[in-house]
Enzyme design. Structure first.
Site, PDB file in Angstrom:
ATOM      1  CG  ASN A  52       3.686   5.873  -2.816  1.00 17.35           C
ATOM      2  OD1 ASN A  52       4.094   4.937  -3.480  1.00 17.35           O
ATOM      3  ND2 ASN A  52       4.172   6.197  -1.628  1.00 17.35           N
ATOM      4  CB  CYS A  97       9.852   2.306  -3.310  1.00 20.09           C
ATOM      5  SG  CYS A  97       8.952   2.200  -1.758  1.00 20.09           S
ATOM      6  CG  HIS A  98      12.743   5.063   0.862  1.00 22.72           C
ATOM      7  ND1 HIS A  98      12.801   6.394   0.531  1.00 22.72           N
ATOM      8  CD2 HIS A  98      11.613   4.922   1.579  1.00 22.72           C
ATOM      9  CE1 HIS A  98      11.779   7.028   1.045  1.00 22.72           C
ATOM     10  NE2 HIS A  98      11.046   6.172   1.693  1.00 22.72           N
ATOM     11  CG  HIS A 135       4.191   0.199  -1.077  1.00 21.22           C
ATOM     12  ND1 HIS A 135       3.341   1.268  -0.885  1.00 21.22           N
ATOM     13  CD2 HIS A 135       5.438   0.728  -1.148  1.00 21.22           C
ATOM     14  CE1 HIS A 135       4.037   2.392  -0.850  1.00 21.22           C
ATOM     15  NE2 HIS A 135       5.318   2.080  -1.014  1.00 21.22           N
ATOM     16  CG  ASP A 174       6.404   1.120   2.443  1.00 23.48           C
ATOM     17  OD1 ASP A 174       6.104   1.901   3.347  1.00 23.48           O
ATOM     18  OD2 ASP A 174       7.363   1.307   1.680  1.00 23.48           O
TER      19      ASP A 174
END
Lengths: 456, 456
Positions: free
Chosen positions: A142, A163-164, A192, A253
């Protein structure tokens, strides 16, 4: 041809071992060469040993290399997975939370634009242009949004951020009583900052199910979960409120960070996330830190203790990370659909072409090809996407210009900042924080940023 | 052909009389017909009488009409100057400051998106499409940025917003010892958000003069002006700080409003604007209100007192307002250069085509043709222009969708808001404010805005 896969910041052992597992378990990647690179010898040695032993356990045909030298790591690489970080270290972040709390900031959220990690990403990418210009860079560290955009703009590399967070859709499904296997979904946006535009179960719109759950079951759920420990952020009151406020369910996120008012203080966290306020509180994060320390200890045992076999400890099934399946798609034409962060180029309407969007993509020998998704609703664009886009642009301009007044502006714009003086003071405090070892590998922040000449 | 010029909201007597003066004093507009429209009979009568008598004084060839009916006013109009306002009334604004202060807001700055004035602008513009579709609409009422953009997007009218803030460059020049007559300048941007990109005196760059003044004379100037009364906002510490922060001198209304930290509280105002904090404080604005009341009384005298001749009171020189010279340019091809607000269409790089920018323009029979100015520096775009553009888009989307949650979002995004509850409460207070007479002429705010269905 079996690829050379380089992992930068390989000392992040859990993540690196996951990659090794996935490569071992992917038939098409037989014969691959994995190069671990890290600046920390001890961690590097741990992951190297662990990789070797795990591979032995499975009898997989892989070769390994470890190095602290970036050039060695990059030369001949076909894929570079960058998980390295300068400041996303739990101990550093804890210290930063503590020093900024003295200036009245909750949870270290000062709004100061990111420097160290982005500069590192850029340095690595520029080295790649020299040593492996045809390699893919898969960014795992990140900030993915800013980092992917930055590298794609500043280099000619093939860039993809991963990203997950998007797997949050599974938690939505499970919580409201749907089998995630029967769900199809879509949640584009920025990393995010993704919003579920489509949500079907067996081909039927599942949003009405979600609405019914909110109306009839959410209160009970929140009570129950809070009494057991914590409410998952994905299904918290904050997430549901964001759904009401912006019109689509926030995924992954996203509900952790959309809206300052959910994250202004410990009390706000407790009000919106329930229980003791969740992981994004000093107390919650302390538990995360301790969990990571335990995991690291376990890793060391698995690496060096002859009585422990890694396969017994970590199993032999693929992780859910996308990196290795994407490599398999690109190398072997084993097509798959993934959630990627790539320069937009028209995939998401209303976002400039050179901004990294998070969208679904088909991956095969032709490359990583994003779907041109349906536009997001105006409201989501205006209240969620554009503000984030703007902060990203401010951050990159600050980085590339080295203008210290843009750092100050970033802090001023943060909602927790109450006065000009507070912003100026916390900035000096942050600039003066003791250097950590990874910081020696990027230009010093005090040297990188200077007041504009006009400042007087 | 002598035009029909309609003034909507003509009861703003000082402004309307200025227009009458300028028309009287413009030879090419001989024979023009001026139509005053207002919802307030008494004010309307005042301006009508005053116009007639002033015209008599000058022996000018103009005809006048007064009406409270919008259709009558618009039919046959060639130019509509809209100065009408619903909420920009000093007494209403004072009350609003008082009720919002109870919720912890300084100077009424809650961030709630504008509704009434914009809805009025839109209603007038839609009526113009019906009754005088070929007329120009010259917008004189605030918010000019949002209003000009809105009307240009929602109608096919020829739209131009006008302001006089750009004359602030004269104050910059005079204060640092330059004759404004010898100065050439340029300050593009968005209305109330303009930045001096060019500043020459006798063809020489005058920015070094400004820098020298700041370094050597500003402190003394601030002390001296503060001791005499107030420091002009254009040359305040806030303005100079914005110059340092953003890299260009802010002009006109810009230094009044850029940066929440200059305007957070009375103390902040005093710190940055000196003296007692300037006009944008409750005390300062009370003086503005009283000054306007005195002026209005004077106007009534000039209108109805047979012993008073308007020309003795108001003189016989042109004002510095741009409306009438622009009309003269459009009607008579008397070319001039003006500072206008028009849909961008490429004039200012980086701003979408359908957003109203404030730029210099040549005006003649061909129309209002903006100059394609030099791009603003990245920093000004990212920290000043785009944030304002984004708030404008949020405001217009709120207006056009009638989504109450977007009003709440606007308040939440305001830096003075400290909690979700505070935002929700002040919004209800504002929605519940007693209706004023002009509000009867637009849809009720409670009817216009509703929670989205999903709100539950």
């Amino acid at each position: 041809m079996a690829p050379k896969v380089t992992i930068i910041g390989a000392g992040s052992v859990v993540f690196s071992l996951g990659l090794v597992k996935d490569i071992c378990l992917t038939p098409g990647l037989k014969g691959s060469h994995v190069c671990f690179m890290d600046i920390n010898d001890e961690r590097l040695d741990t992951v190297y040993r662990l990789g070797l032993r795990y591979c032995e356990d499975l009898g997989a045909d892989l070769t390994f290399e470890k190095t602290t030298d970036r050039e060695t790591a990059l030369k001949g690489a076909d894929f570079v997975i960058n998980t390295a970080t300068v400041t996303h270290d739990e101990h550093f972040m804890k210290l930063r939370r503590e020093v900024t709390a003295e200036h009245g900031y909750f949870y270290g959220r000062t709004g100061m634009p990111e420097y160290h990690n982005l500069q590192l990403f850029l340095d690595v990418a520029r080295d790649m242009e020299e040593f492996c210009p045809d390699a893919w860079i898969l960014l795992a560290g990140n900030p993915v949004f800013e980092g992917t955009t930055l590298m794609a703009r500043e280099t000619d590399l093939k860039v993809c951020g991963l990203c997950h967070g998007h797997y949050g859709y599974k938690q939505v499904a499970r919580t409201i009583g749907l089998d995630p296997e029967r769900v199809t979904w879509q949640a584009p946006g920025l990393n995010h900052n993704i919003w579920m535009t489509h949500f079907y179960c067996d081909g039927e719109d599942a949003y009405p199910r979600l609405d019914a759950w909110i109306a009839e079951e959410s209160e009970k759920y929140w009570e129950e979960m809070a009494s057991k420990g914590e409410i998952p952020t994905q299904m918290s009151l904050a997430a549901v409120h964001q759904y009401r406020m912006f019109g689509l369910m926030p995924i992954g996120d996203t509900p952790r960070r959309a809206g300052w008012w959910y994250n202004m203080s410990l009390e706000a966290r407790q009000q919106w996330y329930g229980g003791s306020g969740g992981n994004d509180t000093p107390e919650g994060r302390q538990k995360v830190l301790e969990g990571k320390e335990r995991k690291r200890q376990q890793m060391r045992e698995a690496a060096f203790d002859e009585k422990v076999r890694p396969v017994d400890m970590f199993g032999n099934t693929m992780t859910t990370e996308q990196h290795v399946p994407i490599i398999d798609g690109l190398v072997n034409d084993h097509e798959g659909q993934f959630q990627v962060n790539v320069p937009n180029n028209g995939a998401l309407a209303g976002v400039p072409d050179d901004v990294a969007v998070e969208v679904p993509a088909l991956v095969n020998r032709k490359g990583i090809q994003p779907l041109r998704v349906e536009p997001l609703p105006n409201k989501v664009m205006l209240e969620c996407i554009y503000p984030d886009w703007l902060r990203m642009e401010q951050t990159l301009e600050a980085l590339l210009s080295g203008d210290l007044s843009m750092m100050l502006f970033g802090i001023l714009e943060n909602h927790q900042t109450r006065s000009y003086e507070q912003a100026a003071q916390v900035m000096e405090t942050l600039l003066d924080m003791k250097r950590t070892p990874p910081m020696d590998h990027v230009e010093d922040i005090r040297e990188h940023y200077n007041w504009p000449e006009i400042w007087g």
